[in-house]
Structure formats: structure tokens, C-alpha cells
Design a protein around this motif. Structure first.
Motif, PDB file in Angstrom:
ATOM      1  N   LEU A  93     -38.330 -35.188  19.885  1.00 30.61           N
ATOM      2  CA  LEU A  93     -38.662 -34.607  18.588  1.00 30.61           C
ATOM      3  C   LEU A  93     -37.492 -33.873  17.943  1.00 30.61           C
ATOM      4  O   LEU A  93     -37.510 -33.615  16.751  1.00 30.61           O
ATOM      5  CB  LEU A  93     -39.843 -33.640  18.728  1.00 30.61           C
ATOM      6  N   VAL A  94     -36.484 -33.518  18.721  1.00 31.78           N
ATOM      7  CA  VAL A  94     -35.324 -32.826  18.170  1.00 31.78           C
ATOM      8  C   VAL A  94     -34.480 -33.837  17.418  1.00 31.78           C
ATOM      9  O   VAL A  94     -34.120 -34.888  17.961  1.00 31.78           O
ATOM     10  CB  VAL A  94     -34.483 -32.175  19.293  1.00 31.78           C
ATOM     11  N   PRO A  95     -34.148 -33.574  16.153  1.00 34.40           N
ATOM     12  CA  PRO A  95     -33.343 -34.539  15.408  1.00 34.40           C
ATOM     13  C   PRO A  95     -31.954 -34.681  16.013  1.00 34.40           C
ATOM     14  O   PRO A  95     -31.380 -33.724  16.507  1.00 34.40           O
ATOM     15  CB  PRO A  95     -33.270 -33.947  14.005  1.00 34.40           C
ATOM     16  N   ALA A  96     -31.438 -35.879  15.959  1.00 29.62           N
ATOM     17  CA  ALA A  96     -30.090 -36.128  16.474  1.00 29.62           C
ATOM     18  C   ALA A  96     -29.081 -35.452  15.553  1.00 29.62           C
ATOM     19  O   ALA A  96     -29.261 -35.421  14.350  1.00 29.62           O
ATOM     20  CB  ALA A  96     -29.822 -37.624  16.534  1.00 29.62           C
ATOM     21  N   THR A  97     -28.042 -34.890  16.152  1.00 24.86           N
ATOM     22  CA  THR A  97     -26.997 -34.268  15.343  1.00 24.86           C
ATOM     23  C   THR A  97     -25.767 -35.149  15.378  1.00 24.86           C
ATOM     24  O   THR A  97     -25.426 -35.721  16.412  1.00 24.86           O
ATOM     25  CB  THR A  97     -26.650 -32.868  15.881  1.00 24.86           C
ATOM     26  N   ALA A  98     -25.121 -35.255  14.237  1.00 21.41           N
ATOM     27  CA  ALA A  98     -23.891 -36.033  14.180  1.00 21.41           C
ATOM     28  C   ALA A  98     -22.791 -35.250  14.883  1.00 21.41           C
ATOM     29  O   ALA A  98     -22.790 -34.023  14.879  1.00 21.41           O
ATOM     30  CB  ALA A  98     -23.519 -36.282  12.724  1.00 21.41           C
ATOM     31  N   GLU A  99     -21.877 -35.956  15.483  1.00 22.05           N
ATOM     32  CA  GLU A  99     -20.807 -35.292  16.214  1.00 22.05           C
ATOM     33  C   GLU A  99     -19.672 -34.927  15.282  1.00 22.05           C
ATOM     34  O   GLU A  99     -19.339 -35.656  14.364  1.00 22.05           O
ATOM     35  CB  GLU A  99     -20.303 -36.212  17.324  1.00 22.05           C
ATOM     36  N   ALA A 100     -19.100 -33.750  15.553  1.00 23.19           N
ATOM     37  CA  ALA A 100     -17.943 -33.312  14.791  1.00 23.19           C
ATOM     38  C   ALA A 100     -16.752 -34.203  15.132  1.00 23.19           C
ATOM     39  O   ALA A 100     -16.729 -34.876  16.161  1.00 23.19           O
ATOM     40  CB  ALA A 100     -17.629 -31.863  15.140  1.00 23.19           C
ATOM     41  N   THR A 101     -15.782 -34.211  14.260  1.00 18.91           N
ATOM     42  CA  THR A 101     -14.565 -34.993  14.495  1.00 18.91           C
ATOM     43  C   THR A 101     -13.454 -34.028  14.860  1.00 18.91           C
ATOM     44  O   THR A 101     -12.974 -33.287  14.010  1.00 18.91           O
ATOM     45  CB  THR A 101     -14.180 -35.785  13.237  1.00 18.91           C
ATOM     46  N   PRO A 102     -13.073 -33.988  16.116  1.00 13.37           N
ATOM     47  CA  PRO A 102     -12.065 -33.020  16.546  1.00 13.37           C
ATOM     48  C   PRO A 102     -10.690 -33.310  15.946  1.00 13.37           C
ATOM     49  O   PRO A 102     -10.355 -34.458  15.664  1.00 13.37           O
ATOM     50  CB  PRO A 102     -12.040 -33.173  18.069  1.00 13.37           C
ATOM     51  N   GLY A 103      -9.940 -32.258  15.746  1.00 12.62           N
ATOM     52  CA  GLY A 103      -8.569 -32.408  15.282  1.00 12.62           C
ATOM     53  C   GLY A 103      -7.682 -32.879  16.420  1.00 12.62           C
ATOM     54  O   GLY A 103      -8.069 -32.853  17.592  1.00 12.62           O
ATOM     55  N   SER A 104      -6.487 -33.326  16.067  1.00 15.84           N
ATOM     56  CA  SER A 104      -5.516 -33.708  17.089  1.00 15.84           C
ATOM     57  C   SER A 104      -4.119 -33.402  16.567  1.00 15.84           C
ATOM     58  O   SER A 104      -3.849 -33.554  15.373  1.00 15.84           O
ATOM     59  CB  SER A 104      -5.643 -35.190  17.440  1.00 15.84           C
ATOM     60  N   GLY A 105      -3.260 -32.937  17.460  1.00 14.31           N
ATOM     61  CA  GLY A 105      -1.879 -32.654  17.079  1.00 14.31           C
ATOM     62  C   GLY A 105      -1.734 -31.446  16.173  1.00 14.31           C
ATOM     63  O   GLY A 105      -0.754 -31.337  15.444  1.00 14.31           O
ATOM     64  N   VAL A 106      -2.710 -30.539  16.208  1.00 14.63           N
ATOM     65  CA  VAL A 106      -2.693 -29.365  15.342  1.00 14.63           C
ATOM     66  C   VAL A 106      -2.589 -28.104  16.187  1.00 14.63           C
ATOM     67  O   VAL A 106      -3.334 -27.934  17.153  1.00 14.63           O
ATOM     68  CB  VAL A 106      -3.972 -29.279  14.476  1.00 14.63           C
ATOM     69  N   THR A 107      -1.658 -27.232  15.823  1.00 17.55           N
ATOM     70  CA  THR A 107      -1.555 -25.925  16.458  1.00 17.55           C
ATOM     71  C   THR A 107      -1.492 -24.869  15.364  1.00 17.55           C
ATOM     72  O   THR A 107      -1.079 -25.153  14.240  1.00 17.55           O
ATOM     73  CB  THR A 107      -0.301 -25.808  17.352  1.00 17.55           C
ATOM     74  N   GLY A 108      -1.905 -23.670  15.709  1.00 14.58           N
ATOM     75  CA  GLY A 108      -1.878 -22.587  14.741  1.00 14.58           C
ATOM     76  C   GLY A 108      -1.573 -21.257  15.397  1.00 14.58           C
ATOM     77  O   GLY A 108      -1.957 -21.029  16.544  1.00 14.58           O
ATOM     78  N   VAL A 109      -0.872 -20.405  14.655  1.00 18.06           N
ATOM     79  CA  VAL A 109      -0.535 -19.069  15.130  1.00 18.06           C
ATOM     80  C   VAL A 109      -0.951 -18.073  14.055  1.00 18.06           C
ATOM     81  O   VAL A 109      -0.563 -18.222  12.887  1.00 18.06           O
ATOM     82  CB  VAL A 109       0.985 -18.939  15.394  1.00 18.06           C
ATOM     83  N   ILE A 110      -1.755 -17.083  14.438  1.00 18.93           N
ATOM     84  CA  ILE A 110      -2.138 -16.042  13.487  1.00 18.93           C
ATOM     85  C   ILE A 110      -0.973 -15.072  13.350  1.00 18.93           C
ATOM     86  O   ILE A 110      -0.512 -14.489  14.330  1.00 18.93           O
ATOM     87  CB  ILE A 110      -3.423 -15.332  13.935  1.00 18.93           C
ATOM     88  N   LEU A 111      -0.499 -14.914  12.117  1.00 16.55           N
ATOM     89  CA  LEU A 111       0.631 -14.030  11.838  1.00 16.55           C
ATOM     90  C   LEU A 111       0.166 -12.611  11.528  1.00 16.55           C
ATOM     91  O   LEU A 111       0.860 -11.639  11.848  1.00 16.55           O
ATOM     92  CB  LEU A 111       1.450 -14.583  10.669  1.00 16.55           C
TER      93      LEU A 111
END
Length: 143
Positions: A19-37
Motif C-alpha cells: 500500500l505504500v506508494p513507490a518512491t522514485a530514486e534520487a540521482t546522485p551526483g558524481s565528481g563533485v566536491t565542496g568546501v564551506i568557506l
């Protein structure tokens, strides 16, 4: 009696799963990095300055933001697509752009070039919000 209770519980679990509706899967990023300044909170708003690098062939994955983002392209060329699968903006080094807030503003950023993209991004978010919310591919032929 014990077997009956187990059977009832197992049956309820199976029914609940159906009965639980199916959820679509997220599309993960690749090759991405981040730094909080830097990060500052004023009232109910977080102001976060972050440097993001996207390697050649990389991408953010489909996502949206709970607040507005202001971006500056320091290096490389960013290809930015909206969920309509048609709208495509290309931002080169020196360009600025704004990403509006909201779940109806799903988008993806990709590096189709041969050099890394470097972005400086100011996130203006409700306090405690994540930097981005993952979203499923809206049906576009690219990732």
C-alpha cells in the motif's frame, strides 16, 4: 496461537508494503566536491558561502534548494538544465547566475567540458535546511 499472531503480523507487513506508494530514486551526483568557506546565521536565515568543484564528466545529480542560491563561475563551463528537459543554460568563467528556491525548481548542473568547474556559491537558506534536496530524474535522457 503464536503461529497465528506471527502470520497476522507478516500478512500486515506485506499488505503495508504493497500500500505504500513507490518512491522514485534520487540521482546522485558524481565528481563533485565542496568546501564551506563561511557560515553565518541571522535570525531564521543561514548564509553559507561554499566553493564547489565539478570534475570533467561530473554532475550534481537532480536536486532543488529550500532557499535561493547566488553563484559565480570561477573556472570552467557549467551546463545547467531544468526539469523540463529543454531549458539549458551554459555559464562560462566570469558568469553569475541565480538558482531560485522550491521543489518545483528541480535542476542539474553538469561538466561537459575537459577542465574542472569551480563555483563560488552563496546559499541563502532557512536555518538548518540542507544545502540541497535530492530529486529523481524528471524523465530527461541525460544525467
Amino acid at each position: 496461537m503464536r503461529t497465528s499472531v506471527r502470520g497476522t503480523l507478516a500478512g500486515a507487513a506485506v499488505l503495508g508494503a504493497l500500500l505504500v506508494p513507490a518512491t522514485a530514486e534520487a540521482t546522485p551526483g558524481s565528481g563533485v566536491t565542496g568546501v564551506i568557506l563561511s557560515k553565518t546565521t541571522l535570525g531564521k536565515t543561514d548564509y553559507i558561502l561554499r566553493e564547489i568543484t565539478i570534475q570533467p564528466g561530473g554532475g550534481t545529480g537532480w536536486h532543488f534548494h529550500d532557499g535561493t542560491l547566488y553563484a559565480f563561475v570561477k573556472a570552467g563551463t557549467l551546463t545547467h538544465n531544468d526539469a523540463d528537459c529543454v531549458t539549458q543554460d551554459v555559464y562560462r568563467a566570469g558568469a553569475t547566475f541565480v538558482e531560485p528556491k522550491g521543489a518545483d525548481k528541480v535542476h542539474i548542473g553538469r561538466n561537459l567540458g575537459s577542465t574542472p568547474i569551480v563555483l563560488d556559491v552563496l546559499y541563502v537558506l532557512p536555518t538548518g535546511s540542507p544545502l540541497a534536496e535530492d530529486a529523481p530524474n524528471p524523465g530527461c535522457d541525460f544525467q
